[in-house]
Design a protein around this motif. Structure first.
Motif, PDB file in Angstrom:
ATOM      1  N   LEU A 180      44.274  73.046  56.923  1.00  0.00           N
ATOM      2  CA  LEU A 180      43.131  73.956  56.844  1.00  0.00           C
ATOM      3  C   LEU A 180      43.585  75.197  56.076  1.00  0.00           C
ATOM      4  O   LEU A 180      44.447  75.939  56.532  1.00  0.00           O
ATOM      5  N   ASP A 181      43.010  75.371  54.863  1.00  0.00           N
ATOM      6  CA  ASP A 181      43.445  76.406  53.923  1.00  0.00           C
ATOM      7  C   ASP A 181      42.739  77.730  54.204  1.00  0.00           C
ATOM      8  O   ASP A 181      41.657  77.759  54.793  1.00  0.00           O
ATOM      9  N   ASP A 182      43.353  78.815  53.757  1.00  0.00           N
ATOM     10  CA  ASP A 182      42.748  80.149  53.851  1.00  0.00           C
ATOM     11  C   ASP A 182      42.311  80.461  55.272  1.00  0.00           C
ATOM     12  O   ASP A 182      41.276  81.104  55.489  1.00  0.00           O
ATOM     13  N   PHE A 183      43.092  80.016  56.239  1.00  0.00           N
ATOM     14  CA  PHE A 183      42.661  80.153  57.626  1.00  0.00           C
ATOM     15  C   PHE A 183      42.535  81.626  58.020  1.00  0.00           C
ATOM     16  O   PHE A 183      43.394  82.449  57.725  1.00  0.00           O
ATOM     17  N   ASP A 199      46.507  68.788  60.633  1.00  0.00           N
ATOM     18  CA  ASP A 199      47.950  68.769  60.796  1.00  0.00           C
ATOM     19  C   ASP A 199      48.568  70.146  60.591  1.00  0.00           C
ATOM     20  O   ASP A 199      49.609  70.461  61.150  1.00  0.00           O
ATOM     21  N   LYS A 200      47.927  70.949  59.726  1.00  0.00           N
ATOM     22  CA  LYS A 200      48.496  72.241  59.362  1.00  0.00           C
ATOM     23  C   LYS A 200      47.427  73.316  59.266  1.00  0.00           C
ATOM     24  O   LYS A 200      46.290  73.036  58.907  1.00  0.00           O
ATOM     25  N   LEU A 201      47.836  74.531  59.576  1.00  0.00           N
ATOM     26  CA  LEU A 201      47.013  75.705  59.292  1.00  0.00           C
ATOM     27  C   LEU A 201      47.723  76.522  58.229  1.00  0.00           C
ATOM     28  O   LEU A 201      48.916  76.803  58.366  1.00  0.00           O
ATOM     29  N   VAL A 236      51.625  77.132  57.878  1.00  0.00           N
ATOM     30  CA  VAL A 236      52.143  77.425  56.539  1.00  0.00           C
ATOM     31  C   VAL A 236      51.655  78.821  56.179  1.00  0.00           C
ATOM     32  O   VAL A 236      50.470  79.123  56.335  1.00  0.00           O
ATOM     33  N   VAL A 237      52.566  79.665  55.719  1.00  0.00           N
ATOM     34  CA  VAL A 237      52.176  81.017  55.355  1.00  0.00           C
ATOM     35  C   VAL A 237      52.164  81.137  53.845  1.00  0.00           C
ATOM     36  O   VAL A 237      53.185  80.894  53.192  1.00  0.00           O
TER      37      VAL A 237
END
Ligand code: C2E
Ligand code: MG
Ligand code: MG
Ligand code: MG
Length: 290
Positions: A180-183, A199-201, A236-237
């Motif tokens: 999920l991008d630009d969370f 799976d990822k933020l 993920v940052v």
């Protein structure tokens, strides 16, 4: 410079645009749309790749593919400008297909340990056939599906949660991972995050730019990291530009990082040189014989 003009006009907000300026903006959009419509997409679209680094080992675990469009008339147009226009005008699915083929070809040249992270638009996941097309493209390429991460935004997901859920579940069943991008920037309810097969933020970089100076940004980032941990998602940052930001995020428990501090997006041939150099760097030095 169309791109710049559009961005400037856009940031001021439609409500305060002068009529004249608004008209020029609409003209700019339709100029871009026309150019996109008639573009030789295979020729004019390309990708650059930005490393996503696992700071525990200091190595690149994935590259995010980022679209670039260079048109003979308009010059380089930023994806922040042309992707939304392509979405509105129904051109995005063709663009995605061209870019995804390029991205898969690149990923096949990387070592198996390096994944491909690819951005999808709302239209790319909005149809019942969406997942099948993506899964087929991966399967025929021979790229292992476990090496593919698809990035989607909150705004894309909430348009049609039920359809998004179906598409994402089919993608996930084939072994593809979902990020999920630009969370934090969207308007979606947290319950979607819980319901969708993620799976990822990816924490949006707008929070990172101020994380070392603004306590509110820091609180938000801390909460997102905790949320990811509770939901058992990787965090993920993106947008790490300084060593101070990297250190602070590390102290919060983040290990997957991306940003200019590590590397700017680069062309395909540079990714190969970059990965080679990385291997050399991590080989322990030879001991001198006494
Ligand atoms: P995104 O997916 O959130 O990608 C991250 C953006 O942040 C990229 O901008 C990247 O170049 C930039 N960036 C990375 N590290 C840093 C940093 O340390 N500092 C700063 N200031 N920026 C950093 P880019 O390449 O201009 O892409 C903008 C957006 O356009 C992307 O945001 C994504 O939403 C969209 N986009 C790009 N390529 C594609 C694509 O192939 N398909 C779709 N659907 N959208 C795409
Ligand atoms: Mg992205
Ligand atoms: Mg992002
Ligand atoms: Mg972003």
């Amino acid at each position: 410079d169309y791109a710049l003009y559009y961005a400037k006009a856009h940031s001021r907000g439609a409500a305060v645009l002068f009529t004249e300026e608004h008209e020029r903006l609409l003209r700019t959009q339709s100029v871009i749309e026309q150019a996109l419509r008639h573009a030789d997409l295979v020729q004019e679209l390309s990708l650059v790749f930005q490393p996503i680094v696992d700071i525990r080992c200091g190595r690149t675990v994935a590259f995010e593919a980022l679209a670039r469009w260079t048109n003979p008339e308009l010059g380089a147009v930023s994806p922040a400008v042309f992707v939304p226009i392509a979405e509105r005008s129904g051109l995005i699915t063709r663009i995605t297909a061209v870019l995804f083929a390029q991205a898969i070809a690149a990923a096949k040249a990387w070592p198996d340990r390096v994944a491909l992270s690819f951005n999808l638009s709302m239209a790319d996941i909005a149809s019942p056939q969406a997942a099948a097309g993506i899964v087929a493209a991966v399967r025929t390429s021979g790229l292992e599906s476990g090496r593919v991460i698809l990035e989607v935004t909150e705004t894309a997901l909430i348009q049609d949660v039920a359809q998004a859920q179906t598409t994402l579940e089919a993608l996930k069943a084939s072994g593809i991972a979902i990020a999920l991008d630009d969370f934090g920037t969207g308007y979606s309810s947290l319950s979607y995050v819980h319901r969708l097969p993620l799976d990822k933020l990816k924490i949006d970089r707008s929070f990172i730019s101020e994380v070392t100076t603004d306590p509110a940004s820091r609180d938000i980032v801390t909460s997102i990291v905790a949320l990811a941990r509770n939901l058992n998602l990787d965090c993920v940052v993106e947008g790490i530009e300084t060593a101070d930001q990297a250190r602070l995020l590390q102290s919060l428990g983040c290990v997957l990082m991306q940003g200019y501090h590590f590397h700017r997006p680069m062309g395909f041939s540079d990714t190969l040189r970059y990965l080679d150099a990385e291997v050399v760097r991590t080989v322990p030095p030879v001991q001198a014989v006494a």
